[in-house]
Design an enzyme around this catalytic site. Structure first.
Site, PDB file in Angstrom:
ATOM      1  N   PHE A 104       0.847  -1.195   0.000  1.00 51.32           N
ATOM      2  CA  PHE A 104       0.000   0.000   0.000  1.00 51.32           C
ATOM      3  C   PHE A 104       0.880   1.242   0.000  1.00 51.32           C
ATOM      4  CE2 PHE A 104      -2.460   3.260   2.272  1.00 51.32           C
ATOM      5  CZ  PHE A 104      -3.661   3.221   1.582  1.00 51.32           C
ATOM      6  N   ASN A 198      -2.869   1.654  11.066  1.00 51.00           N
ATOM      7  CA  ASN A 198      -3.649   2.051   9.887  1.00 51.00           C
ATOM      8  C   ASN A 198      -4.091   0.751   9.235  1.00 51.00           C
ATOM      9  OD1 ASN A 198      -4.803   3.218   7.645  1.00 51.00           O
ATOM     10  ND2 ASN A 198      -2.865   3.733   6.664  1.00 51.00           N
ATOM     11  N   PRO A 199      -5.109   0.094   9.808  1.00 54.80           N
ATOM     12  CA  PRO A 199      -5.496  -1.233   9.323  1.00 54.80           C
ATOM     13  C   PRO A 199      -6.321  -1.119   8.044  1.00 54.80           C
ATOM     14  CG  PRO A 199      -7.013  -0.521  11.007  1.00 54.80           C
ATOM     15  CD  PRO A 199      -5.973   0.566  10.894  1.00 54.80           C
TER      16      PRO A 199
END
Length: 306
Positions: A104, A198-199
């Site tokens: 990500f 920050n899942p």
């Protein structure tokens, strides 16, 4: 060819001058819907020439030729391949991180979450901090670089993301483990001062609008589970409650629409107190924090009378 020589050749080739190439690239990227076409055009040129964007803007006033391979790279960006995948770099706070397919790409909004964790780590003194679901390692790297006295840990489940995180975190001395954030770090119970996460939090049916995210960010990093996307965020909260010492600080990023639900769920959980919502750089409710409530004191049982 040296960098100095690469900037002094003839501009008579098929690529023309840098200025002409930048104009063509900006138009192509704008037509493709890239949000910041001129900036991206300059960054791609800077990447190929090994220059800063400011230097590229200055060179555009000269007859410097366009760099070789520039048109092909622009075409990939026009196909909405993330800029960071093409350059291999993502900027986060004061850091330049290595990123690419399988991880990500960190967003500017997450810098607010990192700041909250950094502030909490500084308040805690020689703090022990963990980043759950670290991805590229952005938050953990920011804490480690800005709070050098902290002992920083990071957890990541994806082997691909783990490889990128390892590259970014090893030079900073961060303890990185390949584990699930739901069961991470057994044996470290009640020992952390700060837990940050920050899942994945996007609901299952909410496909991102941006092709860069929808087509290139790994699904494992996006979707939080369940119709509301809250399965993994609340799992991160449960892990944080297990890992934090009394009075420890937890902060988690989420979607703006999830802020009321997360605040309510944490406020209703006896593990937490002082639940607060925090806004990002765009003034949207992007994170929620809470403090680990002290365990209730148990009264010693009355001595049995004999």
């Amino acid at each position: 060819m040296t960098k100095a020589n690469s900037l002094t050749g003839s501009a008579s080739g098929a690529g023309g001058t840098l200025a002409e190439a930048l104009r063509r690239a900006t138009a192509e990227l704008a037509a493709a819907g890239v949000p910041s076409p001129r900036v991206d055009a300059e960054l791609l040129a800077a990447h190929l020439l090994g220059e800063t964007p400011g230097r590229i803007r200055a060179l555009a006033f000269t007859d410097v030729p366009a760099p070789q391979g520039y048109a092909a790279l622009v075409s990939e960006r026009a196909a909405r391949v993330p800029l960071q995948h093409l350059t291999g770099k993502a900027h986060f706070r004061y850091l330049e991180l290595s990123v690419g397919p399988g991880v990500f790409v960190p967003r500017p909004e997450t810098e607010t979450v990192a700041q909250l964790a950094i502030d909490a780590a500084r308040r805690a003194g020689p703090a022990k901090v963990v980043d759950l679901g670290t991805g590229s390692g952005a938050i953990a790297a920011a804490v480690a670089s800005e709070v050098p006295a902290a002992e920083v840990h990071a957890v990541e489940l994806s082997p691909l993301a783990f490889a990128w995180a390892e590259r970014n975190l090893a030079p900073l001395g961060v303890h990185l483990v390949l584990e699930d954030l739901r069961t991470a770090l057994p044996g470290h119970e009640s020992s952390f001062d700060v837990v940050v996460s920050n899942p994945p939090y996007i609901p299952a049916e909410a496909v991102p609008n941006e092709p860069e995210a929808a087509e290139h960010d790994p699904a494992m990093a996006l979707y939080g589970g369940g119709a509301d996307g809250l399965e993994l965020p609340m799992a991160a909260a449960r892990t944080a409650a297990r890992l934090l010492t009394e009075g420890g600080y937890f902060v988690m990023e989420h979607a703006e629409v999830q802020a009321p639900a997360i605040a309510r769920l944490l406020a209703d959980d006896p593990a937490w107190t002082d639940v607060q919502s925090h806004r990002d750089l765009n003034d949207r409710p992007r994170a929620t924090s809470a403090v680990r409530r002290p365990a209730p004191k148990t009264r010693p049982s009355e001595r049995m009378k004999t």
